[in-house]
Write a protein that holds these residues in place. Structure first.
Motif, PDB file in Angstrom:
ATOM      1  N   LEU A   5       0.844  -1.306  -0.053  1.00 46.81           N
ATOM      2  CA  LEU A   5       0.032  -0.001   0.047  1.00 46.81           C
ATOM      3  C   LEU A   5       0.903   1.242  -0.016  1.00 46.81           C
ATOM      4  N   TYR A   6       0.795   2.160  -0.822  1.00 50.64           N
ATOM      5  CA  TYR A   6       1.407   3.486  -0.948  1.00 50.64           C
ATOM      6  C   TYR A   6       0.488   4.725  -1.235  1.00 50.64           C
ATOM      7  N   ILE A   7       1.176   5.809  -0.824  1.00 50.97           N
ATOM      8  CA  ILE A   7       0.488   6.960  -1.348  1.00 50.97           C
ATOM      9  C   ILE A   7       1.819   7.839  -2.163  1.00 50.97           C
ATOM     10  N   ARG A  24      -6.690   1.804 -17.501  1.00 50.71           N
ATOM     11  CA  ARG A  24      -6.641   1.107 -18.482  1.00 50.71           C
ATOM     12  C   ARG A  24      -5.464   0.099 -18.769  1.00 50.71           C
ATOM     13  N   VAL A  25      -4.326   0.486 -18.658  1.00 47.49           N
ATOM     14  CA  VAL A  25      -3.121   0.161 -18.809  1.00 47.49           C
ATOM     15  C   VAL A  25      -2.965  -0.987 -17.729  1.00 47.49           C
ATOM     16  N   SER A  26      -3.202  -0.518 -16.445  1.00 55.17           N
ATOM     17  CA  SER A  26      -3.241  -1.079 -15.062  1.00 55.17           C
ATOM     18  C   SER A  26      -3.897  -2.409 -15.180  1.00 55.17           C
ATOM     19  N   ARG A  28      -5.104  -4.121 -17.786  1.00 58.61           N
ATOM     20  CA  ARG A  28      -4.488  -5.051 -18.726  1.00 58.61           C
ATOM     21  C   ARG A  28      -3.336  -5.633 -17.995  1.00 58.61           C
ATOM     22  N   ASN A  29      -2.177  -4.876 -17.529  1.00 57.95           N
ATOM     23  CA  ASN A  29      -1.059  -5.404 -17.000  1.00 57.95           C
ATOM     24  C   ASN A  29      -1.266  -6.318 -15.593  1.00 57.95           C
ATOM     25  N   ASN A  30      -2.354  -5.779 -14.761  1.00 60.52           N
ATOM     26  CA  ASN A  30      -2.334  -6.528 -13.617  1.00 60.52           C
ATOM     27  C   ASN A  30      -3.110  -7.737 -13.761  1.00 60.52           C
ATOM     28  N   ALA A  31      -4.139  -7.913 -14.693  1.00 63.14           N
ATOM     29  CA  ALA A  31      -4.779  -9.149 -15.098  1.00 63.14           C
ATOM     30  C   ALA A  31      -3.808 -10.220 -15.538  1.00 63.14           C
ATOM     31  N   LEU A  47      -3.870   7.047  -3.646  1.00 59.77           N
ATOM     32  CA  LEU A  47      -3.640   5.927  -2.730  1.00 59.77           C
ATOM     33  C   LEU A  47      -3.842   4.596  -3.349  1.00 59.77           C
ATOM     34  N   GLN A  48      -2.961   3.614  -3.382  1.00 60.99           N
ATOM     35  CA  GLN A  48      -3.207   2.398  -4.089  1.00 60.99           C
ATOM     36  C   GLN A  48      -2.750   1.098  -3.448  1.00 60.99           C
ATOM     37  N   ALA A  49      -3.491   0.250  -3.416  1.00 64.88           N
ATOM     38  CA  ALA A  49      -3.170  -1.136  -2.966  1.00 64.88           C
ATOM     39  C   ALA A  49      -2.958  -1.979  -4.034  1.00 64.88           C
ATOM     40  N   LEU A  50      -1.860  -2.745  -3.940  1.00 64.55           N
ATOM     41  CA  LEU A  50      -1.558  -3.918  -4.887  1.00 64.55           C
ATOM     42  C   LEU A  50      -1.360  -5.103  -4.018  1.00 64.55           C
ATOM     43  N   GLU A  51      -1.951  -6.201  -4.733  1.00 69.53           N
ATOM     44  CA  GLU A  51      -1.726  -7.747  -4.081  1.00 69.53           C
ATOM     45  C   GLU A  51      -1.763  -8.560  -5.082  1.00 69.53           C
ATOM     46  N   ALA A  59       7.766  -6.261  -9.026  1.00 66.81           N
ATOM     47  CA  ALA A  59       7.991  -5.768 -10.368  1.00 66.81           C
ATOM     48  C   ALA A  59       7.095  -4.682 -10.656  1.00 66.81           C
ATOM     49  N   THR A  60       5.713  -4.566 -10.555  1.00 66.95           N
ATOM     50  CA  THR A  60       4.640  -3.782 -10.875  1.00 66.95           C
ATOM     51  C   THR A  60       5.042  -2.366 -10.152  1.00 66.95           C
ATOM     52  N   PHE A  61       5.319  -2.563  -8.764  1.00 69.39           N
ATOM     53  CA  PHE A  61       5.498  -1.117  -7.965  1.00 69.39           C
ATOM     54  C   PHE A  61       6.801  -0.566  -8.415  1.00 69.39           C
ATOM     55  N   ARG A  63       7.712  -0.500 -11.468  1.00 62.45           N
ATOM     56  CA  ARG A  63       7.346   0.107 -12.803  1.00 62.45           C
ATOM     57  C   ARG A  63       6.556   1.481 -12.277  1.00 62.45           C
ATOM     58  N   ILE A  64       5.699   1.270 -11.316  1.00 62.79           N
ATOM     59  CA  ILE A  64       4.711   2.696 -10.974  1.00 62.79           C
ATOM     60  C   ILE A  64       5.593   3.525 -10.369  1.00 62.79           C
ATOM     61  N   ARG A  65       6.575   3.067  -9.486  1.00 64.19           N
ATOM     62  CA  ARG A  65       7.442   4.271  -8.710  1.00 64.19           C
ATOM     63  C   ARG A  65       8.217   4.921  -9.797  1.00 64.19           C
TER      64      ARG A  65
HETATM   65  C1  LIG Z   1      -0.921   6.237  -9.608  1.00 60.32           C
HETATM   66  C2  LIG Z   1      -0.488   4.933 -10.780  1.00 60.32           C
HETATM   67  C3  LIG Z   1      -0.617   3.938 -10.578  1.00 60.32           C
HETATM   68  C4  LIG Z   1      -0.477   2.872 -11.461  1.00 60.32           C
HETATM   69  N1  LIG Z   1      -0.860   1.732 -11.366  1.00 60.32           N
HETATM   70  C5  LIG Z   1      -0.677   0.682 -12.111  1.00 60.32           C
HETATM   71  C6  LIG Z   1      -0.759  -0.660 -11.820  1.00 60.32           C
HETATM   72  O1  LIG Z   1      -1.448  -0.974 -10.971  1.00 60.32           O
HETATM   73  N2  LIG Z   1      -0.489  -1.673 -12.903  1.00 60.32           N
HETATM   74  C7  LIG Z   1       0.132  -1.036 -13.922  1.00 60.32           C
HETATM   75  O2  LIG Z   1       0.810  -2.203 -14.681  1.00 60.32           O
HETATM   76  N3  LIG Z   1       0.670  -0.042 -14.054  1.00 60.32           N
HETATM   77  C8  LIG Z   1       0.295   0.853 -13.270  1.00 60.32           C
HETATM   78  N4  LIG Z   1       0.450   2.331 -13.515  1.00 60.32           N
HETATM   79  C9  LIG Z   1       1.310   2.629 -14.846  1.00 60.32           C
HETATM   80  C10 LIG Z   1       2.803   2.287 -14.715  1.00 60.32           C
HETATM   81  O3  LIG Z   1       3.505   3.392 -14.191  1.00 60.32           O
HETATM   82  C11 LIG Z   1       3.322   2.171 -15.983  1.00 60.32           C
HETATM   83  O4  LIG Z   1       3.061   3.330 -16.827  1.00 60.32           O
HETATM   84  C12 LIG Z   1       2.645   1.024 -17.007  1.00 60.32           C
HETATM   85  O5  LIG Z   1       2.611  -0.381 -15.862  1.00 60.32           O
HETATM   86  C13 LIG Z   1       3.415   0.786 -18.200  1.00 60.32           C
HETATM   87  O6  LIG Z   1       2.654  -0.537 -18.725  1.00 60.32           O
HETATM   88  P1  LIG Z   1       3.077  -0.739 -20.506  1.00 60.32           P
HETATM   89  O7  LIG Z   1       4.618  -1.096 -20.426  1.00 60.32           O
HETATM   90  O8  LIG Z   1       2.139  -1.987 -20.517  1.00 60.32           O
HETATM   91  O9  LIG Z   1       2.896   0.188 -21.148  1.00 60.32           O
HETATM   92  C14 LIG Z   1       0.296   3.285 -12.645  1.00 60.32           C
HETATM   93  C15 LIG Z   1       0.624   4.705 -12.759  1.00 60.32           C
HETATM   94  C16 LIG Z   1       0.411   5.543 -11.842  1.00 60.32           C
HETATM   95  C17 LIG Z   1       0.880   6.897 -12.115  1.00 60.32           C
END
Ligand SMILES: Cc1cc2nc3c(=O)[nH]c(=O)nc-3n(C[C@H](O)[C@H](O)[C@H](O)COP(=O)(O)O)c2cc1C
Length: 135
Positions: A5-7, A24-26, A28-31, A47-51, A59-61, A63-65
């Protein structure tokens, strides 16, 4: 399984279309990665929870960070979990929270997270919504 969980703070004011493209991207990737969770946006905060499986969450976090649309991600919780709190959502979202202001947002978020059994986790989301509603 792990839950993180992060803010964080948005670089620019968050628009509905920004959120749409993130979701939309999330979804697809998360599934594909077996990740579920919830994202709430209000004011300039996320505020987001990832599990899910530990490697997938890391890996997802990572990328998000690294995403320049936000910064200053602060991890609030990072723990091993026995079961998911958001089993049905590849990335759930409360759209009203974006608009902000007014108690209805807090009420809507409270309803959304009511099924979450972990009171600390639930409290992060309801507290965030209450803070945004009061802002
Ligand atoms: C606040 C925030 C939340 C995000 N949450 C997710 C997420 O849950 N899953 C995800 O794959 N990408 C998430 N992203 C997008 C990633 O930072 C990144 O752009 C994306 O995963 C790249 O996907 P792609 O390589 O398929 O284009 C989030 C971005 C932001 C700014």
């Amino acid at each position: 399984m792990r839950r993180l969980l992060y803010i964080s703070t948005a670089r620019n004011p968050i628009t509905p279309s920004d959120l749409e493209s993130i979701l939309r991207v999330s979804r697809r990737n998360n599934a594909a990665a077996g990740i579920t969770g919830l994202l709430i946006a209000g004011g300039r905060r996320f505020l987001q929870a990832l599990e899910g499986p530990e490697d997938a969450v890391r890996a997802t976090f990572d990328r998000i960070r690294g995403d320049t649309r936000h910064f200053a991600a602060v991890v609030l919780a990072d723990q091993a979990i026995g079961e998911r709190s958001f089993p049905g959502w590849t990335m759930g979202f409360q759209p009203g929270a974006l608009i902000g202001g007014g108690g209805e947002v807090a009420t809507a978020v409270a309803e959304l997270v009511a099924p979450i059994t972990d009171p600390t986790l639930r409290g992060y989301f309801t507290g965030f919504a209450e803070t945004q509603a009061a802002a």
